[in-house]
Write a protein that holds these residues in place. Sequence first.
Motif, PDB file in Angstrom:
ATOM      1  N   GLU A 232      -2.715  10.436   2.910  1.00 16.09           N
ATOM      2  CA  GLU A 232      -3.634   9.403   2.422  1.00 16.09           C
ATOM      3  C   GLU A 232      -2.935   8.481   1.417  1.00 16.09           C
ATOM      4  N   MET A 233      -2.085   9.031   0.576  1.00 20.48           N
ATOM      5  CA  MET A 233      -1.335   8.215  -0.380  1.00 20.48           C
ATOM      6  C   MET A 233      -0.406   7.251   0.362  1.00 20.48           C
ATOM      7  N   TYR A 234       0.182   7.717   1.450  1.00 18.44           N
ATOM      8  CA  TYR A 234       1.032   6.853   2.272  1.00 18.44           C
ATOM      9  C   TYR A 234       0.195   5.743   2.907  1.00 18.44           C
ATOM     10  N   PHE A 235      -0.971   6.077   3.467  1.00 14.50           N
ATOM     11  CA  PHE A 235      -1.842   5.071   4.086  1.00 14.50           C
ATOM     12  C   PHE A 235      -2.322   4.048   3.062  1.00 14.50           C
ATOM     13  N   ASP A 236      -2.484   4.462   1.812  1.00 16.08           N
ATOM     14  CA  ASP A 236      -2.923   3.565   0.740  1.00 16.08           C
ATOM     15  C   ASP A 236      -1.759   2.809   0.098  1.00 16.08           C
ATOM     16  N   ASP A 237      -0.569   2.933   0.670  1.00 12.04           N
ATOM     17  CA  ASP A 237       0.648   2.268   0.172  1.00 12.04           C
ATOM     18  C   ASP A 237       1.014   2.678  -1.247  1.00 12.04           C
ATOM     19  N   LEU A 238       0.703   3.904  -1.606  1.00 15.27           N
ATOM     20  CA  LEU A 238       1.077   4.429  -2.919  1.00 15.27           C
ATOM     21  C   LEU A 238       2.377   5.224  -2.847  1.00 15.27           C
ATOM     22  N   MET A 239       2.877   5.443  -1.614  1.00 11.43           N
ATOM     23  CA  MET A 239       4.079   6.246  -1.406  1.00 11.43           C
ATOM     24  C   MET A 239       4.791   5.733  -0.155  1.00 11.43           C
ATOM     25  N   THR A 240       6.119   5.765  -0.194  1.00  3.49           N
ATOM     26  CA  THR A 240       6.876   5.351   0.989  1.00  3.49           C
ATOM     27  C   THR A 240       6.847   6.453   2.043  1.00  3.49           C
ATOM     28  N   TYR A 241       7.114   6.065   3.291  1.00  3.40           N
ATOM     29  CA  TYR A 241       7.114   7.039   4.382  1.00  3.40           C
ATOM     30  C   TYR A 241       8.185   8.093   4.147  1.00  3.40           C
ATOM     31  N   GLU A 242       9.351   7.670   3.688  1.00  4.67           N
ATOM     32  CA  GLU A 242      10.461   8.592   3.482  1.00  4.67           C
ATOM     33  C   GLU A 242      10.137   9.632   2.412  1.00  4.67           C
ATOM     34  N   LYS A 243       9.511   9.192   1.332  1.00  4.44           N
ATOM     35  CA  LYS A 243       9.151  10.124   0.257  1.00  4.44           C
ATOM     36  C   LYS A 243       8.079  11.098   0.742  1.00  4.44           C
ATOM     37  N   MET A 244       7.084  10.579   1.471  1.00  3.23           N
ATOM     38  CA  MET A 244       6.034  11.440   2.012  1.00  3.23           C
ATOM     39  C   MET A 244       6.626  12.448   2.981  1.00  3.23           C
ATOM     40  N   GLU A 245       7.497  11.990   3.846  1.00 10.42           N
ATOM     41  CA  GLU A 245       8.130  12.867   4.833  1.00 10.42           C
ATOM     42  C   GLU A 245       8.891  14.006   4.154  1.00 10.42           C
ATOM     43  N   ALA A 246       9.655  13.688   3.135  1.00  8.06           N
ATOM     44  CA  ALA A 246      10.435  14.702   2.423  1.00  8.06           C
ATOM     45  C   ALA A 246       9.525  15.734   1.764  1.00  8.06           C
ATOM     46  N   LYS A 247       8.447  15.279   1.112  1.00  7.17           N
ATOM     47  CA  LYS A 247       7.534  16.203   0.441  1.00  7.17           C
ATOM     48  C   LYS A 247       6.813  17.096   1.441  1.00  7.17           C
ATOM     49  N   ILE A 248       6.364  16.509   2.549  1.00  4.87           N
ATOM     50  CA  ILE A 248       5.641  17.289   3.554  1.00  4.87           C
ATOM     51  C   ILE A 248       6.554  18.331   4.182  1.00  4.87           C
ATOM     52  N   LYS A 249       7.777  17.950   4.524  1.00  2.76           N
ATOM     53  CA  LYS A 249       8.727  18.912   5.108  1.00  2.76           C
ATOM     54  C   LYS A 249       8.988  20.071   4.147  1.00  2.76           C
ATOM     55  N   GLU A 250       9.194  19.750   2.891  1.00  6.44           N
ATOM     56  CA  GLU A 250       9.486  20.762   1.879  1.00  6.44           C
ATOM     57  C   GLU A 250       8.334  21.762   1.737  1.00  6.44           C
ATOM     58  N   VAL A 251       7.113  21.260   1.695  1.00  2.00           N
ATOM     59  CA  VAL A 251       5.949  22.125   1.522  1.00  2.00           C
ATOM     60  C   VAL A 251       5.699  22.953   2.778  1.00  2.00           C
ATOM     61  N   ILE A 252       5.835  22.360   3.949  1.00  2.00           N
ATOM     62  CA  ILE A 252       5.615  23.109   5.189  1.00  2.00           C
ATOM     63  C   ILE A 252       6.650  24.223   5.333  1.00  2.00           C
ATOM     64  N   GLU A 253       7.895  23.946   5.001  1.00  2.00           N
ATOM     65  CA  GLU A 253       8.940  24.970   5.080  1.00  2.00           C
ATOM     66  C   GLU A 253       8.633  26.140   4.141  1.00  2.00           C
TER      67      GLU A 253
END
Length: 75
Positions: A20-41
Amino acid sequence: MRKVYRNPKELATYLKDMVEMYFDDLMTYEKMEAKIKEVIEANEERFFKNGNVDVKVAKIIGESNMEVINKIIAK
């Protein structure tokens, strides 16, 4: 940011908020991707059940948000 979540609801809420933060332009795709990968792992046993995304987690995240997360997982 916590890396390990105790239950699927907390994990799903965090992932949903990241997208949602990415969709609201509060975060870049690359930053969101890195955080999501880290948490899922760090939470694979809570995120995946029998090789698929846990149904409870997917329902909380929502269909459009799951599309984004699935693209990140597929990389």
